[in-house]
Enzyme design. Structure first.
Site, PDB file in Angstrom:
ATOM      1  CB  SER A   4     -42.796  66.158 -18.312  1.00 32.84           C
ATOM      2  OG  SER A   4     -41.926  67.239 -18.097  1.00 32.84           O
TER       3      SER A   4
ATOM      4  CG  HIS B 170     -38.811  71.280 -16.100  1.00 31.43           C
ATOM      5  ND1 HIS B 170     -39.865  70.776 -16.834  1.00 31.43           N
ATOM      6  CD2 HIS B 170     -38.044  70.206 -15.793  1.00 31.43           C
ATOM      7  CE1 HIS B 170     -39.728  69.467 -16.969  1.00 31.43           C
ATOM      8  NE2 HIS B 170     -38.629  69.097 -16.343  1.00 31.43           N
TER       9      HIS B 170
ATOM     10  NE  ARG C 242     -38.519  64.934 -10.448  1.00 32.87           N
ATOM     11  CZ  ARG C 242     -38.839  64.490 -11.634  1.00 32.87           C
ATOM     12  NH1 ARG C 242     -40.040  64.713 -12.116  1.00 32.87           N
ATOM     13  NH2 ARG C 242     -37.988  63.804 -12.351  1.00 32.87           N
TER      14      ARG C 242
ATOM     15  CE  LYS D 269     -37.435  59.833 -20.476  1.00 33.25           C
ATOM     16  NZ  LYS D 269     -37.278  61.050 -19.674  1.00 33.25           N
TER      17      LYS D 269
HETATM   18  P1  ADP Z   1     -35.031  64.005 -18.325  1.00 34.12           P
HETATM   19  O1  ADP Z   1     -35.753  63.299 -19.405  1.00 34.12           O
HETATM   20  O2  ADP Z   1     -33.625  64.358 -18.611  1.00 34.12           O
HETATM   21  O3  ADP Z   1     -35.210  63.422 -16.934  1.00 34.12           O
HETATM   22  P2  ADP Z   1     -36.925  66.038 -17.609  1.00 34.12           P
HETATM   23  O4  ADP Z   1     -37.461  67.002 -18.584  1.00 34.12           O
HETATM   24  O5  ADP Z   1     -37.879  65.053 -17.039  1.00 34.12           O
HETATM   25  O6  ADP Z   1     -35.709  65.414 -18.346  1.00 34.12           O
HETATM   26  O7  ADP Z   1     -36.218  66.798 -16.421  1.00 34.12           O
HETATM   27  C1  ADP Z   1     -35.072  67.596 -16.620  1.00 34.12           C
HETATM   28  C2  ADP Z   1     -34.437  67.854 -15.268  1.00 34.12           C
HETATM   29  O8  ADP Z   1     -35.340  68.592 -14.440  1.00 34.12           O
HETATM   30  C3  ADP Z   1     -34.083  66.580 -14.488  1.00 34.12           C
HETATM   31  O9  ADP Z   1     -32.908  66.818 -13.767  1.00 34.12           O
HETATM   32  C4  ADP Z   1     -35.243  66.416 -13.541  1.00 34.12           C
HETATM   33  O10 ADP Z   1     -34.867  65.723 -12.360  1.00 34.12           O
HETATM   34  C5  ADP Z   1     -35.570  67.877 -13.248  1.00 34.12           C
HETATM   35  N1  ADP Z   1     -36.960  68.026 -12.834  1.00 34.12           N
HETATM   36  C6  ADP Z   1     -38.047  67.491 -13.417  1.00 34.12           C
HETATM   37  N2  ADP Z   1     -39.166  67.815 -12.743  1.00 34.12           N
HETATM   38  C7  ADP Z   1     -38.758  68.579 -11.682  1.00 34.12           C
HETATM   39  C8  ADP Z   1     -39.434  69.196 -10.567  1.00 34.12           C
HETATM   40  N3  ADP Z   1     -40.744  69.064 -10.390  1.00 34.12           N
HETATM   41  N4  ADP Z   1     -38.687  69.914  -9.695  1.00 34.12           N
HETATM   42  C9  ADP Z   1     -37.351  70.019  -9.841  1.00 34.12           C
HETATM   43  N5  ADP Z   1     -36.648  69.425 -10.852  1.00 34.12           N
HETATM   44  C10 ADP Z   1     -37.343  68.721 -11.757  1.00 34.12           C
END
Ligand code: ADP
Length: 162
Positions: A130, A17, A92, A41
């Site tokens: 996450s 992130h 990703r 979630k």
């Molecule tokens: P959501 O629940 O909206 O998917 P996340 O917190 O999992 O939210 O992720 C927010 C954004 O960050 C999403 O676009 C996700 O694809 C991106 N993201 C999550 N992990 C990574 C990572 N390791 N590298 C790049 N982008 C990421």
């Protein structure tokens, strides 16, 4: 003024992130990192904890022009209320692409004036999510290198209580 909205669950915020946020903050005049409250979630970290963690990372990394918020309801509605013309997302793998592809089509339908921009994950972050951080941490494994160092201790301690 170019304003971007980076929405997500951030449960918790990871180095993946952070990488997206770094790049976004260099492209936009202002970036809002906004935590979705009404996610289907059930989050492990409370809304307040997630806001605190992200604020700590931003101040530690010295990233300018970034603000942390929370929201519920439609992302495009939130973007409009903030005057943001762009949504920021990370990509990703193919699985992200499929999800983002359908979200983009729906968001364009709802708000054609808002564009989504995507940042490819660094290869070394392509496995990182996450949920993996939560899993490793709650099983007592090290999350070093997976989350920003300044919040590693807080996240480790919190996940150990799970
Ligand atoms: P959501 O629940 O909206 O998917 P996340 O917190 O999992 O939210 O992720 C927010 C954004 O960050 C999403 O676009 C996700 O694809 C991106 N993201 C999550 N992990 C990574 C990572 N390791 N590298 C790049 N982008 C990421």
């Amino acid at each position: 003024m170019k304003i971007g909205l980076y929405p997500g669950s951030f449960d918790p915020f990871t180095v993946g992130h952070l990488d997206v946020l770094w790049h976004a903050s260099s492209l936009f005049d202002r970036v809002y990192v906004s935590i979705l409250r009404n996610s289907a979630k059930q989050p492990v970290f409370t809304e307040e904890e997630r806001v605190d963690l992200i604020r700590k990372v931003i101040s530690d990394a010295g990233i300018d022009r970034v603000e942390v918020l929370t929201f519920d309801g439609l992302t495009v509605k939130h973007a409009k209320a903030l005057g943001a013309g762009y949504l920021i997302r990370g990509l990703r793998a193919i699985t992200d692409f499929e999800y983002e592809f359908s979200m983009d089509a729906l968001n364009r339908h709802l708000a054609p004036e808002i564009q989504t921009v995507y940042f490819m994950a660094k290869p070394e972050h392509s496995f990182l999510s996450s949920s993996k951080v939560r899993e490793i941490g709650s099983l007592g494994g090290s999350i070093h290198g997976l989350v920003p160092e300044c919040i590693e201790k807080m996240i480790t301690e919190r996940l150990a209580q799970q």
